[in-house]
Design a protein around this motif. Structure first.
Motif, PDB file in Angstrom:
ATOM      1  N   ASP A 159      28.755  15.168  94.921  1.00  0.00           N
ATOM      2  CA  ASP A 159      27.723  15.750  94.058  1.00  0.00           C
ATOM      3  C   ASP A 159      26.844  16.671  94.899  1.00  0.00           C
ATOM      4  O   ASP A 159      26.357  16.267  95.956  1.00  0.00           O
ATOM      5  N   THR A 160      26.607  17.874  94.397  1.00  0.00           N
ATOM      6  CA  THR A 160      25.833  18.848  95.187  1.00  0.00           C
ATOM      7  C   THR A 160      24.362  18.453  95.339  1.00  0.00           C
ATOM      8  O   THR A 160      23.653  19.010  96.173  1.00  0.00           O
ATOM      9  N   THR A 161      23.900  17.489  94.569  1.00  0.00           N
ATOM     10  CA  THR A 161      22.513  17.039  94.729  1.00  0.00           C
ATOM     11  C   THR A 161      22.412  15.882  95.736  1.00  0.00           C
ATOM     12  O   THR A 161      21.310  15.426  96.043  1.00  0.00           O
TER      13      THR A 161
ATOM     14  N   ALA B   4      27.658  25.316  92.027  1.00  0.00           N
ATOM     15  CA  ALA B   4      27.618  24.242  91.028  1.00  0.00           C
ATOM     16  C   ALA B   4      26.457  24.471  90.070  1.00  0.00           C
ATOM     17  O   ALA B   4      25.350  24.814  90.495  1.00  0.00           O
ATOM     18  N   GLY B   5      26.700  24.278  88.808  1.00  0.00           N
ATOM     19  CA  GLY B   5      25.636  24.449  87.829  1.00  0.00           C
ATOM     20  C   GLY B   5      25.999  23.797  86.513  1.00  0.00           C
ATOM     21  O   GLY B   5      27.171  23.528  86.239  1.00  0.00           O
TER      22      GLY B   5
ATOM     23  N   ALA C 289      35.633  23.115  91.254  1.00  0.00           N
ATOM     24  CA  ALA C 289      36.801  22.647  90.505  1.00  0.00           C
ATOM     25  C   ALA C 289      37.236  23.619  89.415  1.00  0.00           C
ATOM     26  O   ALA C 289      38.372  23.555  88.941  1.00  0.00           O
TER      27      ALA C 289
ATOM     28  N   ILE D 182      33.615  29.945  88.090  1.00  0.00           N
ATOM     29  CA  ILE D 182      33.258  30.887  89.159  1.00  0.00           C
ATOM     30  C   ILE D 182      33.501  30.265  90.535  1.00  0.00           C
ATOM     31  O   ILE D 182      33.962  30.922  91.467  1.00  0.00           O
TER      32      ILE D 182
ATOM     33  N   PRO E 183      25.442  36.326  87.801  1.00  0.00           N
ATOM     34  CA  PRO E 183      26.416  36.734  86.785  1.00  0.00           C
ATOM     35  C   PRO E 183      25.765  36.886  85.412  1.00  0.00           C
ATOM     36  O   PRO E 183      24.776  36.220  85.099  1.00  0.00           O
ATOM     37  N   GLY E 184      26.361  37.763  84.611  1.00  0.00           N
ATOM     38  CA  GLY E 184      26.053  37.805  83.184  1.00  0.00           C
ATOM     39  C   GLY E 184      26.982  36.831  82.476  1.00  0.00           C
ATOM     40  O   GLY E 184      27.463  35.870  83.088  1.00  0.00           O
TER      41      GLY E 184
ATOM     42  N   ASP F  27      33.215  19.442  94.455  1.00  0.00           N
ATOM     43  CA  ASP F  27      32.812  19.368  93.044  1.00  0.00           C
ATOM     44  C   ASP F  27      32.488  17.922  92.700  1.00  0.00           C
ATOM     45  O   ASP F  27      33.046  16.998  93.284  1.00  0.00           O
TER      46      ASP F  27
ATOM     47  N   VAL G 204      24.647  30.996  93.525  1.00  0.00           N
ATOM     48  CA  VAL G 204      24.912  31.645  92.237  1.00  0.00           C
ATOM     49  C   VAL G 204      23.704  31.388  91.333  1.00  0.00           C
ATOM     50  O   VAL G 204      23.427  30.238  90.972  1.00  0.00           O
TER      51      VAL G 204
ATOM     52  N   LEU H 192      30.247  28.926  79.531  1.00  0.00           N
ATOM     53  CA  LEU H 192      29.907  29.883  78.479  1.00  0.00           C
ATOM     54  C   LEU H 192      30.343  29.339  77.113  1.00  0.00           C
ATOM     55  O   LEU H 192      29.669  29.587  76.110  1.00  0.00           O
TER      56      LEU H 192
ATOM     57  N   TYR I 100      16.980  26.170  81.925  1.00  0.00           N
ATOM     58  CA  TYR I 100      17.995  26.880  82.709  1.00  0.00           C
ATOM     59  C   TYR I 100      17.393  28.143  83.333  1.00  0.00           C
ATOM     60  O   TYR I 100      17.608  28.425  84.511  1.00  0.00           O
TER      61      TYR I 100
ATOM     62  N   GLY J 216      30.735  23.291  93.186  1.00  0.00           N
ATOM     63  CA  GLY J 216      31.130  23.679  91.823  1.00  0.00           C
ATOM     64  C   GLY J 216      32.517  24.282  91.823  1.00  0.00           C
ATOM     65  O   GLY J 216      32.824  25.189  91.035  1.00  0.00           O
TER      66      GLY J 216
HETATM   67  N1  LIG Z   1      29.539  31.387  82.948  1.00  0.00           N
HETATM   68  C1  LIG Z   1      28.467  32.147  82.848  1.00  0.00           C
HETATM   69  O1  LIG Z   1      28.327  32.935  81.906  1.00  0.00           O
HETATM   70  C2  LIG Z   1      27.412  32.098  83.931  1.00  0.00           C
HETATM   71  C3  LIG Z   1      26.415  33.087  83.909  1.00  0.00           C
HETATM   72  C4  LIG Z   1      25.437  33.079  84.889  1.00  0.00           C
HETATM   73  C5  LIG Z   1      25.452  32.117  85.882  1.00  0.00           C
HETATM   74  N2  LIG Z   1      26.429  31.166  85.884  1.00  0.00           N
HETATM   75  C6  LIG Z   1      26.374  30.189  86.967  1.00  0.00           C
HETATM   76  O2  LIG Z   1      27.602  30.209  87.674  1.00  0.00           O
HETATM   77  C7  LIG Z   1      27.806  28.938  88.287  1.00  0.00           C
HETATM   78  C8  LIG Z   1      29.195  28.453  87.935  1.00  0.00           C
HETATM   79  O3  LIG Z   1      29.242  28.231  86.529  1.00  0.00           O
HETATM   80  P1  LIG Z   1      30.561  28.345  85.670  1.00  0.00           P
HETATM   81  O4  LIG Z   1      30.281  29.266  84.567  1.00  0.00           O
HETATM   82  O5  LIG Z   1      31.741  28.540  86.536  1.00  0.00           O
HETATM   83  O6  LIG Z   1      30.522  26.860  85.027  1.00  0.00           O
HETATM   84  P2  LIG Z   1      31.634  25.728  84.879  1.00  0.00           P
HETATM   85  O7  LIG Z   1      31.013  24.691  84.033  1.00  0.00           O
HETATM   86  O8  LIG Z   1      32.922  26.320  84.460  1.00  0.00           O
HETATM   87  O9  LIG Z   1      31.806  25.215  86.386  1.00  0.00           O
HETATM   88  C9  LIG Z   1      30.758  24.562  87.042  1.00  0.00           C
HETATM   89  C10 LIG Z   1      31.340  23.570  88.023  1.00  0.00           C
HETATM   90  O10 LIG Z   1      30.248  22.926  88.701  1.00  0.00           O
HETATM   91  C11 LIG Z   1      30.544  21.552  88.778  1.00  0.00           C
HETATM   92  N3  LIG Z   1      29.324  20.761  88.894  1.00  0.00           N
HETATM   93  C12 LIG Z   1      28.376  20.533  87.958  1.00  0.00           C
HETATM   94  N4  LIG Z   1      27.441  19.723  88.422  1.00  0.00           N
HETATM   95  C13 LIG Z   1      27.775  19.438  89.700  1.00  0.00           C
HETATM   96  C14 LIG Z   1      27.179  18.660  90.715  1.00  0.00           C
HETATM   97  N5  LIG Z   1      26.029  18.006  90.516  1.00  0.00           N
HETATM   98  N6  LIG Z   1      27.794  18.603  91.922  1.00  0.00           N
HETATM   99  C15 LIG Z   1      28.958  19.250  92.149  1.00  0.00           C
HETATM  100  N7  LIG Z   1      29.577  20.003  91.216  1.00  0.00           N
HETATM  101  C16 LIG Z   1      28.982  20.086  90.003  1.00  0.00           C
HETATM  102  C17 LIG Z   1      31.293  21.234  87.497  1.00  0.00           C
HETATM  103  O11 LIG Z   1      32.037  20.014  87.592  1.00  0.00           O
HETATM  104  C18 LIG Z   1      32.166  22.474  87.343  1.00  0.00           C
HETATM  105  O12 LIG Z   1      33.407  22.315  87.990  1.00  0.00           O
HETATM  106  C19 LIG Z   1      26.691  28.033  87.763  1.00  0.00           C
HETATM  107  O13 LIG Z   1      25.662  27.950  88.740  1.00  0.00           O
HETATM  108  C20 LIG Z   1      26.205  28.763  86.541  1.00  0.00           C
HETATM  109  O14 LIG Z   1      24.871  28.436  86.218  1.00  0.00           O
HETATM  110  C21 LIG Z   1      27.402  31.134  84.934  1.00  0.00           C
END
Ligand SMILES: NC(=O)c1ccc[n+]([C@@H]2O[C@H](COP(=O)([O-])OP(=O)(O)OC[C@H]3O[C@@H](n4cnc5c(N)ncnc54)[C@H](O)[C@@H]3O)[C@@H](O)[C@H]2O)c1
Length: 262
Positions: free
Chosen positions: A73-75, A98-99, A11, A14, A196-197, A33, A151, A204, A166, A9
């Motif tokens: 892909d992380t899966t 990644a999420g 790119a 977080i 994270p919040g 990513d 994460v 978000l 989720y 994740g």
């Molecule tokens: N932003 C928030 O408020 C928040 C809160 C709690 C938890 N999180 C968690 O933090 C982590 C990062 O989220 P973020 O907010 O930076 O989101 P984001 O969407 O900004 O970044 C997520 C990154 O993961 C990549 N990704 C998605 N699916 C993927 C896959 N199958 N393989 C590889 N990469 C993949 C996306 O391309 C993206 O670059 C996630 O696990 C998310 O659930 C975020």
């Protein structure tokens, strides 16, 4: 010897902030990513391109480490395995960040493909990162300081209506990593989660859209902190856990949520 980390994740958001932190701390980083959108989801995912808050920007961070952006892909266990093998087969740190998110409707009405994407990426992706990453962490000779960090989210602890899938995936991540920590006892490899919040990232923005809110800033009022968490604040805790001095911390879930879970 330079320590090697793999971050999924990576790119943007977080993950990208974590890459920058680890590089500044001297790590070499495999920044993984998907790098393309997921047709099951209505919003855009991260792409590797030079810009603020992207993994490429981490290339500019001062520090001794090198960053290698990798599209995978992380899966996809085979793809992750190929990335690790190409890098020599052994790792010091794995960060599964990644999420994806989907919701905005009652649990039973969520589009089935979107539900699958949420479970596969958020929970399956962490399990795939462990399937490949843990053997690579154990490949380092003893005494080890291997670190597996996933994460999770406040959603693992607190009911977030219209985000049930989720919440399920993130609770799954915390439970999985707790068991992993026990399995890894005595190996020198620890396993922890960071939750994270509401954090200022494109995910978000998508959450705000799902709730019909004008801006993600609206989420700030829910957090005792009184503002959104910044990606770098989450990355700082991940980098702390990635350090050599945290042998005694394992199976823990670290909230970085400005009090959101309280
Ligand atoms: N932003 C928030 O408020 C928040 C809160 C709690 C938890 N999180 C968690 O933090 C982590 C990062 O989220 P973020 O907010 O930076 O989101 P984001 O969407 O900004 O970044 C997520 C990154 O993961 C990549 N990704 C998605 N699916 C993927 C896959 N199958 N393989 C590889 N990469 C993949 C996306 O391309 C993206 O670059 C996630 O696990 C998310 O659930 C975020």
């Amino acid at each position: 010897m330079t320590r090697l980390a793999l971050v999924t994740g990576a790119a943007r958001g977080i993950g990208a902030a974590t890459v920058a932190r680890l590089k500044a701390d001297g790590f070499d980083v495999l920044a993984v990513d998907r790098g393309e959108d997921d047709p099951r989801l209505p919003y855009s995912l991260g792409h590797f391109h030079r810009g603020p808050d992207t993994a490429d920007a981490a290339l500019d961070v001062v520090g001794e480490g090198r960053v290698v952006p990798v599209q995978a892909d992380t899966t996809d266990v085979d793809a992750l395995r190929a990335v690790v093998e190409q890098a020599g087969g052994a790792l010091d740190v794995v960060v599964a960040a990644a999420g994806v998110i989907a919701g905005g409707v009652p649990a039973w009405e969520l589009d089935a493909d979107a539900e699958t994407a949420v479970l596969e990426t958020n929970l399956g992706g962490v399990m795939a990162a462990a399937r490949v990453g843990v053997p690579a962490l154990l490949r380092r000779p003893e005494p080890r300081a291997g670190r597996f960090i996933a994460v999770a989210s406040t959603a693992a602890q607190r009911a977030l209506p219209q985000l049930a899938a989720y919440c399920a995936a993130k609770a799954g991540v915390v439970g999985y990593v707790r068991a992993l920590a026990v399995e890894l006892g005595g190996t020198g490899v620890t396993a922890n989660t960071v939750s994270p919040g509401s954090t200022r990232t494109p995910m978000l923005d998508e959450s705000a859209r799902l709730y019909g809110l004008e801006s993600a800033e609206t989420f700030a009022a829910q957090q005792p902190l009184g503002r959104l968490v910044e990606p770098d604040e989450v990355a700082a805790v991940i980098a702390f856990l990635a350090g050599r001095d945290t042998h005694a911390i394992t199976g823990a879930d670290y909230p970085v949520d400005g009090g959101l879970a309280l």
